[in-house]
Design an enzyme around this catalytic site. Structure first.
Site, PDB file in Angstrom:
ATOM      1  CD  GLU A  21      -1.347   2.613   1.637  1.00 11.96           C
ATOM      2  OE1 GLU A  21      -2.043   3.274   1.225  1.00 11.96           O
ATOM      3  OE2 GLU A  21      -0.892   2.427   2.636  1.00 11.96           O
ATOM      4  CB  CYS A  75      -1.332   7.097   2.106  1.00 10.86           C
ATOM      5  SG  CYS A  75      -2.349   6.119   3.019  1.00 10.86           S
ATOM      6  CD  GLU A 130       2.200  10.488  -0.891  1.00  9.42           C
ATOM      7  OE1 GLU A 130       1.114  10.179  -0.207  1.00  9.42           O
ATOM      8  OE2 GLU A 130       3.064   9.457  -1.333  1.00  9.42           O
TER       9      GLU A 130
END
Length: 249
Positions: A7, A41, A142
């Site tokens: 993940e 996230c 990100e």
């Protein structure tokens, strides 16, 4: 060979159509990125606004972002805390500087907070950029901090194209009071965790994971359990006799 489930990160879109409930959409636009100071996230780090809503939505979003109480985590009045380390704070500030160099417009924040009790911590003010382009690093990469980039769209198709326009695919949301549109758009998002008219609530019973560079496999629920299992095929004949394939015994 090692079986791997990952993940990973995200650059998740939060799509707001003009017919969304205004108060709810503004609230979750803030919560989606500034909860846990953006160190999530699945944070809604890209806000996609329908053009006809843009001029009303952005000023109100900025006004409320500037009122967020930033402070130490042990202070019950705190609404947003510090970043995890000085190294990460400098990384986030570096992205803010990159956004300015790329030509984005900084509407609020964009700096380290050092006054009073904030002097000894790694606090960054809630930051919002407009006038962004899809090719900008602050739109594609990100940041993992309290930095929101706003993108504008005119049509449903353009919203979907922008939403899917990064290498990530962890999460995404759609805000609209048109149920058919909500489900139509959410199904076209290349993301593993999605919401309609909300952002961030999660359930241990449901699978968690992303598309593309946001990971492989799923956590949580029965899907997560299956990541730790090996599947075996067992064939049993209930009619025990020779196959008869060869002509002579």
């Amino acid at each position: 060979m090692k079986k791997v489930s990952l993940e990973l990160g995200g650059k998740s879109p939060n799509i707001v159509f003009a017919n969304a409930d205004f108060e709810t959409a503004v609230d979750y636009a803030l919560y989606g990125i500034f909860a846990n100071q953006g160190e999530v996230c699945s944070a809604g780090s890209r806000l996609l606004l329908e053009e006809s809503l843009y001029d009303r939505f952005v000023p109100e979003l900025v006004r409320r972002a500037e009122r967020i109480r930033v402070g130490p985590g042990l202070d019950p009045e705190t609404e947003m805390g510090p970043l995890i380390s000085e190294e990460h704070m400098n990384r986030v500030l570096g992205y803010i500087e990159t956004g300015l160099k790329e030509g984005a417009t900084l509407l609020c924040g964009g700096k380290r907070l050092t006054e009073g009790p904030l002097a000894r911590g790694f606090f960054v003010a809630p930051t919002i950029f407009t006038d962004t382009r899809p090719d900008m690093r602050i739109v594609q990469e990100e940041i993992f901090g309290p930095v929101l980039v706003i993108q504008k769209f005119r049509t449903e198709e353009e919203a979907i194209e922008l939403a899917n326009g990064t290498r990530y695919g962890l999460a995404g949301a759609v805000f609209t009071q048109d149920a058919a549109k909500a489900h139509r758009v959410i199904r076209k998002l290349r993301a593993g965790v999605t919401w309609i008219n909300t952002y961030h609530p999660t359930f241990n019973e449901a699978p968690w994971g992303g598309y593309k560079m946001s990971g492989i496999g799923r956590e949580l629920g029965t899907y997560g359990l299956e990541e730790y299992l090996e599947v075996k095929q067992i064939n049993v004949s209930l009619n025990v006799k020779p196959s008869g394939w060869f002509s002579r015994p």
